[in-house]
Write a protein that holds these residues in place. Structure first.
Motif, PDB file in Angstrom:
ATOM      1  N   ASP A 187       0.810  -1.221  -0.056  1.00  0.00           N
ATOM      2  CA  ASP A 187      -0.013   0.021  -0.111  1.00  0.00           C
ATOM      3  C   ASP A 187       0.826   1.037  -0.005  1.00  0.00           C
ATOM      4  OD1 ASP A 187      -2.413  -1.316   0.040  1.00  0.00           O
ATOM      5  OD2 ASP A 187      -2.745  -1.296   2.213  1.00  0.00           O
ATOM      6  N   GLU A 228      -9.412   8.963  -4.968  1.00  0.00           N
ATOM      7  CA  GLU A 228     -10.175   8.349  -3.974  1.00  0.00           C
ATOM      8  C   GLU A 228      -9.295   7.272  -3.200  1.00  0.00           C
ATOM      9  OE1 GLU A 228     -13.254   8.596  -2.728  1.00  0.00           O
ATOM     10  OE2 GLU A 228     -14.288   9.959  -4.314  1.00  0.00           O
ATOM     11  N   PHE A 229      -8.469   6.920  -3.952  1.00  0.00           N
ATOM     12  CA  PHE A 229      -7.417   5.755  -3.419  1.00  0.00           C
ATOM     13  C   PHE A 229      -6.582   6.334  -2.294  1.00  0.00           C
ATOM     14  CE2 PHE A 229      -3.191   3.810  -3.365  1.00  0.00           C
ATOM     15  CZ  PHE A 229      -3.608   2.431  -2.875  1.00  0.00           C
ATOM     16  N   LYS A 267      -7.662   8.879  -0.376  1.00  0.00           N
ATOM     17  CA  LYS A 267      -8.758   9.234   0.715  1.00  0.00           C
ATOM     18  C   LYS A 267      -8.938   8.091   1.397  1.00  0.00           C
ATOM     19  CE  LYS A 267     -13.281  11.017   1.232  1.00  0.00           C
ATOM     20  NZ  LYS A 267     -14.653  11.650   0.483  1.00  0.00           N
ATOM     21  N   SER A 268      -9.066   6.774   0.751  1.00  0.00           N
ATOM     22  CA  SER A 268      -9.406   5.506   1.516  1.00  0.00           C
ATOM     23  C   SER A 268      -8.395   5.024   2.466  1.00  0.00           C
ATOM     24  CB  SER A 268      -9.082   4.490   0.584  1.00  0.00           C
ATOM     25  OG  SER A 268      -7.878   4.102  -0.005  1.00  0.00           O
ATOM     26  N   PHE A 269      -7.132   5.802   2.680  1.00  0.00           N
ATOM     27  CA  PHE A 269      -6.366   5.452   3.975  1.00  0.00           C
ATOM     28  C   PHE A 269      -6.456   6.734   4.971  1.00  0.00           C
ATOM     29  CE2 PHE A 269      -4.186   3.437   0.162  1.00  0.00           C
ATOM     30  CZ  PHE A 269      -3.853   2.183   0.842  1.00  0.00           C
ATOM     31  N   ARG A 288      -7.905   6.873   7.765  1.00  0.00           N
ATOM     32  CA  ARG A 288      -8.749   6.109   8.674  1.00  0.00           C
ATOM     33  C   ARG A 288      -7.733   5.479   9.518  1.00  0.00           C
ATOM     34  NH1 ARG A 288      -7.671   1.363   6.829  1.00  0.00           N
ATOM     35  NH2 ARG A 288      -7.583   0.720   4.519  1.00  0.00           N
ATOM     36  N   PRO A 300     -14.461  12.198   7.478  1.00  0.00           N
ATOM     37  CA  PRO A 300     -13.398  11.204   7.931  1.00  0.00           C
ATOM     38  C   PRO A 300     -12.117  12.076   8.780  1.00  0.00           C
ATOM     39  CG  PRO A 300     -14.054  11.083   5.374  1.00  0.00           C
ATOM     40  CD  PRO A 300     -14.669  12.417   6.024  1.00  0.00           C
TER      41      PRO A 300
END
Length: 277
Positions: A19, A53-54, A56-58, A60, A220
């Protein structure tokens, strides 16, 4: 068929990347797209959105399970304390050797004297905390047994280093995603004084509209900021507490950029957030 095989091999190569490596690769592609108009035909708008978006997915935490996070916090603190205790014991051994060289006092006598002094301090600390004190003050068979056990004792310092490395690895993608988000959104923050209506106009970049679209939701980041603020109120080893503080600062910077970029807060919400900061 050859083209299909190439696509399959490319997909397999992408799956083999970590990742962290993929995040770095996404950063390179977005930077190239932003600087080189000739890539417009190669990297489409939908591809740019997917890349953003990829990232943004992290944004968290590695886990949102409260019980697991509490267990991790307790385990981390226990590892840290065991390592600290072992380092103190190692320091005690070095003091024994040094005093033996200086005073020519038998090493066993020095070790016994220093150990008794350390045990008295531990007993006082335990009594002050209202805990039961089972510390043995004498020698005899127990001391001999302890001497045998210490020869095969666990290397808690090494365990702590491994625990610390796992912590860093668990948060490294979040840290990079926050840095990338801060960089992407920083250029969209209006400059000047809004009350005087003399805001400096920034020339629209090729990615700006897509960045606004993807990062317009502050939820988020708001959840991350709340979580880090809560965690900093808990008991952590100093080095991890500093890392949490650094992550909190990065989240706050991203959140400030997105709020300024989108103007999503009402006057009441602005008073609330700026009051917290």
């Amino acid at each position: 068929q050859q083209q299909q095989q190439q696509q399959q091999s490319t997909q397999k190569a992408g799956m083999a990347l970590s990742d962290l490596a993929r995040l770095h690769l996404v950063g390179v592609l977005l930077a190239a797209k932003n600087q080189l108009p000739l890539l417009d035909d190669i990297i489409s708008k939908s591809s740019v959105i997917a890349l953003l978006e990829f990232i943004k997915s992290f944004l968290r935490l590695p886990s949102n399970d409260t019980s697991l996070m509490e267990a991790q916090r307790n385990s981390t603190w226990e590892n840290f304390q065991n390592a600290e205790k072992q380092q103190q014991d190692s320091s005690l051994e070095r003091v024994v050797v040094r005093e033996q060289n200086i005073k020519e006092e038998p090493a066993r006598a020095i070790a016994r004297r220093l150990k008794q002094q350390q045990q008295k301090e531990q007993a006082m600390a335990a009594a002050a905390a209202g805990e039961s004190n089972d510390i043995a003050m004498g020698g005899g068979e127990k001391s001999a047994k302890k001497g045998k056990i210490s020869a095969i004792r666990t290397d808690f310092v090494q365990e702590w280093q491994g625990h610390l490395e796992k912590w860093r690895q668990a948060h490294v993608t979040l840290e990079l995603a926050l840095e990338m988000t801060a960089n992407l959104t920083s250029r969209l923050v209006p400059l000047g004084n809004p009350e005087e209506d003399e805001m400096m106009q920034i020339e629209e970049g090729p990615l700006d509209a897509d960045i606004r679209q993807v990062f317009s939701n502050i939820l988020p980041l708001q959840q991350l900021l709340n979580q880090f603020t809560f965690e900093l109120g808990s008991q952590w080893p100093p080095i991890i507490k500093q890392h949490l503080s650094d992550l909190q600062a990065k989240v706050a910077a991203c959140l400030a950029h997105v709020i300024a970029m989108t103007g999503v807060l009402s006057a009441v919400e602005e008073d609330h957030w700026f009051g917290l900061w």
